[in-house]
Design a protein around this motif. Structure first.
Motif, PDB file in Angstrom:
ATOM      1  N   ILE A  64      10.989  43.018  16.122  1.00 17.63           N
ATOM      2  CA  ILE A  64       9.564  42.938  15.777  1.00 17.63           C
ATOM      3  C   ILE A  64       9.327  41.792  14.797  1.00 17.63           C
ATOM      4  O   ILE A  64       8.403  40.988  14.957  1.00 17.63           O
TER       5      ILE A  64
ATOM      6  N   LYS B  37       9.638  38.417  16.545  1.00 18.07           N
ATOM      7  CA  LYS B  37       8.502  38.129  17.416  1.00 18.07           C
ATOM      8  C   LYS B  37       7.264  37.785  16.598  1.00 18.07           C
ATOM      9  O   LYS B  37       6.481  36.906  16.957  1.00 18.07           O
ATOM     10  N   LYS B  38       7.111  38.490  15.482  1.00 20.06           N
ATOM     11  CA  LYS B  38       5.955  38.246  14.612  1.00 20.06           C
ATOM     12  C   LYS B  38       6.024  36.832  14.038  1.00 20.06           C
ATOM     13  O   LYS B  38       5.022  36.110  14.015  1.00 20.06           O
TER      14      LYS B  38
ATOM     15  N   ARG C 197       5.142  34.278  16.638  1.00 24.92           N
ATOM     16  CA  ARG C 197       3.711  34.178  16.899  1.00 24.92           C
ATOM     17  C   ARG C 197       3.006  33.389  15.812  1.00 24.92           C
ATOM     18  O   ARG C 197       2.112  32.600  16.072  1.00 24.92           O
TER      19      ARG C 197
END
Lengths: 303, 136
Positions: free
Chosen positions: A29, A32-33, A36
């Protein structure tokens, strides 16, 4: 068993059900954060930069090429070319290579000393009706050819001349403009989203004036005080993006809109790049809207 | 889906205004996130009859022997459309009109999918009773 009871059975059994989460889920997580945020950072930068690059390219394409009048190509002693006129060295001029007619301190004529004759020359582009092959002296030019249209730019009256020439710095194409300064960013409230930016900035625009009869290098120096409101959005612990808008106060004030992309290097130091647009409050400015990129370092004071 | 949901939760956590329950807010994000992912798969919602004449009748005692994992396996074995509507209606508590809007189907389609899902689940449970060791 009725449908409602059937549904209720599943609801009772599964509503509070919890499943084990894979051990590496948090790392996935987090990764991926960050991806982004990094992507958003570059997309914002690209979105802000492309219009500016497009504007600069458009300006380059639209700006007409300046015809080159090379004094060196014409012998100083030759008077056969109508648009090239030798000028004797001025003893009254305080600045070497500056024509007495354009003695305004902000105006530097591109007189190039002739190496052979040691005589400064200036290329003078006359109007079409003067395009005969008749050699002209400066006195001839003044007396015999009262240039009507250019006269508004080069009046013979000295006081008016100075005033008009002073305004000339608004014309022409900017050449190597730059600015440098210090900014102070003061956060508003505890949210740190809104800030006020002020400081002092030196701006130099060295304009190429190519009107009427000569080309000039005409630098414009401004001391500006920014008064900007900034809204900041944190994209990650090390990256942020801000929208800065407000005015630059000086004797030629302007509206400002910039997009600041900042990367924190450590708790105190950051680097930033800021593409921006400025709109100059001047009726005389032929192209009041300009775009550029500023960059610098930022130091954050600890409380 | 869990990973994507948590990324969204952390991205939009500043938009939570502390007006409702945090659990409800989280649940809403997870559901919407899952729906977005599922929509990309374009699940099929075949129209079927409202009634399931062949659906077996399940005795309450038969259900009481099933644990949570078995139920989840049964639901996971449903076709996409059935499983989606069943989860949204039974577990998440949405009505057929809301499900229709979320999945871009009619309320009637949602009802029929739910009915079909129930029938299939009952059939599977009945089979499970006949073969008790299969899912044990």
């Amino acid at each position: 068993m009725r449908e409602k009871e059937f549904d209720q059975f599943f609801r009772d059994k599964l509503t509070e059900h919890s499943s084990p989460v894979p051990e590496d889920m948090w790392q996935r997580i987090q990764g991926k954060k960050d991806d982004r945020r990094a992507l958003a950072f570059w997309w914002w930068g690209l979105g802000a930069g492309l219009p500016i690059i497009g504007l600069l390219i458009a300006k380059m394409l639209i700006t007409p090429a300046i015809p080159s009048k090379t004094p060196a190509a014409t012998p100083a002693t030759s008077h056969t070319t109508s648009n090239t006129h030798p000028v004797a060295p001025s003893t009254t001029s305080t600045t070497p290579g500056r024509h007495p007619k354009f003695s305004n301190k902000n105006l530097t004529t591109p007189y190039t000393p002739d190496t052979a004759q040691n005589t400064p020359t200036v290329t003078l582009e006359t109007t079409q009706r003067q395009s005969s092959h008749h050699p002209l002296t400066l006195a001839d030019l003044k007396n015999k050819f009262p240039i009507k249209a250019p006269a508004s730019k080069f009046p013979r009256d000295s006081a008016k001349n100075k005033k008009t020439l002073a305004n000339l710095d608004l014309y022409g194409s900017p050449d190597n403009p730059y600015n440098a300064g210090l900014r102070l960013l003061i956060p508003l409230g505890n949210g740190k989203k809104f800030s006020v930016i002020t400081g002092v900035q030196y701006t130099s625009v060295n304009r190429k004036v190519h009107r009427d009869s000569a080309r000039f290098q005409n630098p414009r120096h401004l001391i500006e005080v920014p008064l900007l409101l900034s809204y900041t959005k944190e994209l990650s612990p090390t990256k942020s993006i801000s929208i800065n808008t407000g005015v630059f106060l000086s004797n030629q004030s302007s509206l400002y809109l910039g997009l600041n992309l900042q990367k924190r290097l450590d708790p105190s130091w950051s680097v930033y790049a800021e593409p921006y647009y400025r709109y100059l409050f001047s009726r005389k400015e032929p192209s009041p809207l300009s775009a550029a990129l500023s960059f610098g370092v930022r130091y954050t004071f600890k409380k | 889906m869990l990973q994507e949901s948590f990324v969204r939760i952390f991205s939009f956590i500043n938009q939570y205004r502390s007006e409702g329950s945090l659990e409800g807010w989280l649940r809403k994000i997870v559901v919407n996130c899952c729906l977005n992912i599922i929509r990309k798969r374009k699940p099929s919602f075949s129209e079927i009859d409202e009634e399931q004449p062949n659906a077996p009748s399940i005795a309450p005692q038969a259900l009481s022997t099933l644990d949570e994992d078995q139920l989840l396996k049964l639901i996971a074995a449903l076709p996409d459309g059935y499983r989606l509507v069943f989860n949204l209606y039974v577990l998440e508590g949405y009505d057929h009109n809301e499900i229709g809007e979320m999945l871009n189907i009619t309320a009637g389609t949602s009802r029929s999918q739910l009915s079909k899902a129930r029938g299939l689940l009952k059939t599977q449970i009945e089979n499970l009773q006949k073969l008790p060791n299969k899912y044990a």
